[in-house]
Design a protein around this motif. Structure first.
Motif, PDB file in Angstrom:
ATOM      1  N   MET A 133      34.843   4.234  -9.246  1.00 42.89           N
ATOM      2  CA  MET A 133      34.533   5.772  -9.878  1.00 42.89           C
ATOM      3  C   MET A 133      35.867   6.570  -9.629  1.00 42.89           C
ATOM      4  O   MET A 133      35.914   7.717  -8.857  1.00 42.89           O
ATOM      5  CB  MET A 133      33.352   6.044  -8.920  1.00 42.89           C
ATOM      6  N   PRO A 134      36.748   6.527 -10.668  1.00 41.36           N
ATOM      7  CA  PRO A 134      37.912   7.215 -10.697  1.00 41.36           C
ATOM      8  C   PRO A 134      37.735   8.704 -11.318  1.00 41.36           C
ATOM      9  O   PRO A 134      36.826   8.772 -12.026  1.00 41.36           O
ATOM     10  CB  PRO A 134      39.123   6.569 -11.667  1.00 41.36           C
ATOM     11  N   THR A 135      38.432   9.628 -10.636  1.00 42.53           N
ATOM     12  CA  THR A 135      38.082  10.902 -10.988  1.00 42.53           C
ATOM     13  C   THR A 135      38.897  11.871 -11.861  1.00 42.53           C
ATOM     14  O   THR A 135      38.657  12.575 -12.750  1.00 42.53           O
ATOM     15  CB  THR A 135      37.838  11.690  -9.740  1.00 42.53           C
ATOM     16  N   ASP A 136      40.254  11.486 -11.680  1.00 41.20           N
ATOM     17  CA  ASP A 136      41.284  12.492 -12.487  1.00 41.20           C
ATOM     18  C   ASP A 136      42.520  11.647 -12.814  1.00 41.20           C
ATOM     19  O   ASP A 136      42.894  10.446 -12.218  1.00 41.20           O
ATOM     20  CB  ASP A 136      41.515  13.577 -11.715  1.00 41.20           C
ATOM     21  N   VAL A 137      43.451  12.099 -13.742  1.00 37.73           N
ATOM     22  CA  VAL A 137      44.477  11.757 -13.968  1.00 37.73           C
ATOM     23  C   VAL A 137      45.805  12.680 -13.852  1.00 37.73           C
ATOM     24  O   VAL A 137      45.628  13.853 -14.167  1.00 37.73           O
ATOM     25  CB  VAL A 137      44.605  10.857 -15.223  1.00 37.73           C
TER      26      VAL A 137
ATOM     27  N   ASP B 268      48.551  15.090 -21.756  1.00 37.86           N
ATOM     28  CA  ASP B 268      49.884  14.955 -21.273  1.00 37.86           C
ATOM     29  C   ASP B 268      50.840  15.704 -22.152  1.00 37.86           C
ATOM     30  O   ASP B 268      50.498  16.463 -23.241  1.00 37.86           O
ATOM     31  CB  ASP B 268      50.397  13.450 -21.273  1.00 37.86           C
ATOM     32  N   GLN B 269      52.236  15.544 -21.934  1.00 43.14           N
ATOM     33  CA  GLN B 269      53.190  16.542 -22.605  1.00 43.14           C
ATOM     34  C   GLN B 269      53.401  15.855 -24.161  1.00 43.14           C
ATOM     35  O   GLN B 269      53.911  16.579 -24.910  1.00 43.14           O
ATOM     36  CB  GLN B 269      54.473  16.172 -22.024  1.00 43.14           C
ATOM     37  N   ASN B 270      52.903  14.584 -24.438  1.00 40.03           N
ATOM     38  CA  ASN B 270      52.754  14.344 -25.708  1.00 40.03           C
ATOM     39  C   ASN B 270      51.440  14.445 -26.381  1.00 40.03           C
ATOM     40  O   ASN B 270      51.206  13.843 -27.593  1.00 40.03           O
ATOM     41  CB  ASN B 270      53.175  12.904 -25.854  1.00 40.03           C
ATOM     42  N   ASP B 271      50.461  15.434 -25.857  1.00 36.78           N
ATOM     43  CA  ASP B 271      49.097  15.555 -26.480  1.00 36.78           C
ATOM     44  C   ASP B 271      48.530  14.259 -26.484  1.00 36.78           C
ATOM     45  O   ASP B 271      47.332  14.529 -27.223  1.00 36.78           O
ATOM     46  CB  ASP B 271      49.110  16.101 -27.861  1.00 36.78           C
ATOM     47  N   ASN B 272      48.585  13.447 -25.557  1.00 38.16           N
ATOM     48  CA  ASN B 272      47.685  12.357 -25.526  1.00 38.16           C
ATOM     49  C   ASN B 272      46.461  12.668 -24.521  1.00 38.16           C
ATOM     50  O   ASN B 272      46.756  13.667 -23.552  1.00 38.16           O
ATOM     51  CB  ASN B 272      48.248  11.062 -24.657  1.00 38.16           C
ATOM     52  N   ILE B 273      45.224  12.364 -24.712  1.00 42.16           N
ATOM     53  CA  ILE B 273      44.137  12.894 -23.827  1.00 42.16           C
ATOM     54  C   ILE B 273      43.839  11.484 -22.975  1.00 42.16           C
ATOM     55  O   ILE B 273      43.434  10.466 -23.359  1.00 42.16           O
ATOM     56  CB  ILE B 273      43.013  12.762 -24.931  1.00 42.16           C
ATOM     57  N   TRP B 274      43.555  11.772 -21.534  1.00 40.98           N
ATOM     58  CA  TRP B 274      43.287  10.952 -20.546  1.00 40.98           C
ATOM     59  C   TRP B 274      42.237  11.186 -20.005  1.00 40.98           C
ATOM     60  O   TRP B 274      41.784  12.543 -19.785  1.00 40.98           O
ATOM     61  CB  TRP B 274      44.429  10.927 -19.401  1.00 40.98           C
ATOM     62  N   LEU B 275      41.366  10.024 -20.029  1.00 43.42           N
ATOM     63  CA  LEU B 275      39.964  10.577 -19.556  1.00 43.42           C
ATOM     64  C   LEU B 275      39.395   9.353 -18.542  1.00 43.42           C
ATOM     65  O   LEU B 275      39.818   8.223 -18.527  1.00 43.42           O
ATOM     66  CB  LEU B 275      38.764  10.202 -20.687  1.00 43.42           C
ATOM     67  N   THR B 276      38.708   9.919 -17.608  1.00 40.24           N
ATOM     68  CA  THR B 276      38.160   9.086 -16.484  1.00 40.24           C
ATOM     69  C   THR B 276      36.611   8.914 -16.597  1.00 40.24           C
ATOM     70  O   THR B 276      36.095  10.081 -17.060  1.00 40.24           O
ATOM     71  CB  THR B 276      38.495   9.427 -15.204  1.00 40.24           C
ATOM     72  N   ASP B 277      36.165   7.713 -16.498  1.00 38.19           N
ATOM     73  CA  ASP B 277      34.413   7.544 -16.612  1.00 38.19           C
ATOM     74  C   ASP B 277      34.170   6.830 -15.260  1.00 38.19           C
ATOM     75  O   ASP B 277      34.590   5.778 -15.103  1.00 38.19           O
ATOM     76  CB  ASP B 277      34.197   6.542 -17.713  1.00 38.19           C
TER      77      ASP B 277
ATOM     78  N   GLY C  98      37.081  13.184 -15.445  1.00 38.88           N
ATOM     79  CA  GLY C  98      38.144  14.078 -15.654  1.00 38.88           C
ATOM     80  C   GLY C  98      38.869  13.981 -17.056  1.00 38.88           C
ATOM     81  O   GLY C  98      38.587  12.933 -17.831  1.00 38.88           O
ATOM     82  N   LEU C  99      39.610  14.922 -17.600  1.00 35.67           N
ATOM     83  CA  LEU C  99      40.194  15.100 -18.800  1.00 35.67           C
ATOM     84  C   LEU C  99      41.602  15.617 -18.304  1.00 35.67           C
ATOM     85  O   LEU C  99      41.870  16.817 -17.741  1.00 35.67           O
ATOM     86  CB  LEU C  99      39.447  15.847 -19.779  1.00 35.67           C
ATOM     87  N   THR C 100      42.764  15.114 -18.951  1.00 42.30           N
ATOM     88  CA  THR C 100      44.187  15.614 -18.807  1.00 42.30           C
ATOM     89  C   THR C 100      44.669  15.262 -20.072  1.00 42.30           C
ATOM     90  O   THR C 100      44.767  14.137 -20.759  1.00 42.30           O
ATOM     91  CB  THR C 100      44.701  14.793 -17.404  1.00 42.30           C
TER      92      THR C 100
END
Length: 336
Positions: free
Chosen positions: A163-167, A120-129, A116-118
């Motif tokens: 195995m997390p999928t999304d944020v 946020d409102q501050n343009d930080n990039i959240w990734l799950t592997d 997953g890729l999200t």
């Protein structure tokens, strides 16, 4: 001799009947677009970028319109057990929204199995592997800001995932993780990454999950979970209290969910992925009551169709970006 002819005729009738049923199923799996109209943007991304993209598992749009893609490069995942071998190629692409050209890339020798890729409102990039069992927070340049979970170690406690999928990130910086393929729960953390609460277990009852695959928050802070294995969308308050579920043929099997600026829900119905039967693959746009405002797409490899659509992102002008895994391995852009 007559009996053989009779058997032949019976088999012929059966085959003909099955063919008619198959064609009817194929037709029902490929409905005409309805509601709000979305058009495929041809030649996006650029052909050069398209050749470099592997299984596109995550996608989102930054505040300036740049499109971030989390993909698996040369690695193919078909559900087999994963090792800790890192992908040597860059796994994060930043694409120009207009041209689809590559602006920048990073993430080489860092990830095992992107999911997953999200943003946020501050343009930080959240990734799950799902191979490392971790959640990562980066700035837009690829500088690591936070890691949650223990590298390569699966678990179901306050500090581990399976195995997390999304944020999904709330306005106050707290964040929710859909966890995921191994666990069947949602976990909430503070903005600093401290565990706050979790809910869910494997099952079919309200508040239970079978592969919570994607997660998003509406403007009221309600938590929407694509409960893929149970073919439903579940809705909770910010503390994890069950509110309602949407489960019907109209929404199919939700694989991914996101909101646009107007508060409409964009949902990927990834279908059931049958190997022998015509399948669905479509994009739905829903209002806050679950009414369908738009529906388009079908299963297939031609432009405008989808093979294993896995992720969706919404641009500020309601442009949609859809990423495909399995043999799809592409991104498609659709404009209003």
């Amino acid at each position: 001799m007559k009996i053989y002819w009779r058997i032949f005729i019976v088999l012929l009738v059966i085959a003909f009947g099955f063919g008619l049923i198959w064609l009817a199923a194929k037709y029902s799996a490929s409905p005409s677009p309805s509601g709000d109209v979305y058009h495929l943007v041809s030649n996006w991304p650029s052909p050069q970028v398209g050749e470099m993209i592997g299984q596109a598992s995550g996608i989102d749009v930054a505040s300036n319109g740049d499109v971030f893609v989390f993909h698996r490069a040369e690695r193919i995942w078909e559900g087999e057990e994963l090792t800790l071998e890192l992908i040597s190629s860059p796994t994060v692409f930043i694409l120009d929204d207009e041209t689809g050209n590559l602006i920048e890339s990073w993430g080489a020798n860092r990830f095992v199995m992107p999911h997953g890729l999200t943003i946020d409102q501050n343009d930080n990039i959240w990734l799950t592997d799902v191979g490392l069992h971790q959640v990562f927070k980066f700035d837009r340049d690829g500088n690591l800001l936070m890691v949650v979970g223990e590298r390569g170690v699966a678990g179901e406690d306050d500090t581990h995932f399976n195995m997390p999928t999304d944020v999904a990130v709330a306005p106050d910086g707290s964040f929710y993780v859909s966890d995921g393929y191994g666990n069947s729960r949602i976990v909430k953390f503070s903005s600093d990454g401290d565990y706050l609460t979790s809910w869910g277990s494997y099952g079919t009852e309200p508040g239970q999950f079978d592969t919570p695959h994607s997660i998003a928050l509406d403007s009221q802070g309600r938590v929407y979970v694509a409960d893929r294995g149970n073919a439903r969308l579940q809705i909770f308050d910010e503390a994890g209290q069950f509110i309602e579920e949407w489960m019907n043929e109209s929404i199919g099997r939700p694989w991914a969910v996101r909101f646009n600026a107007a508060g409409n829900l964009l949902l990927v119905d990834g279908g059931d992925q049958s190997e022998f039967w015509p399948d669905r693959a479509r994009i739905l746009k829903l209002d806050s009551e679950g009414n369908i405002l738009a529906s388009f797409g079908s299963y297939g490899e031609v432009p405008g169709q989808f093979i294993w659509p896995h992720t969706i992102a919404v641009g500020p002008d309601d442009t949609l970006y859809v990423g495909e895994v399995a043999t799809g391995m592409r991104i498609q852009k659709f404009s209003r």
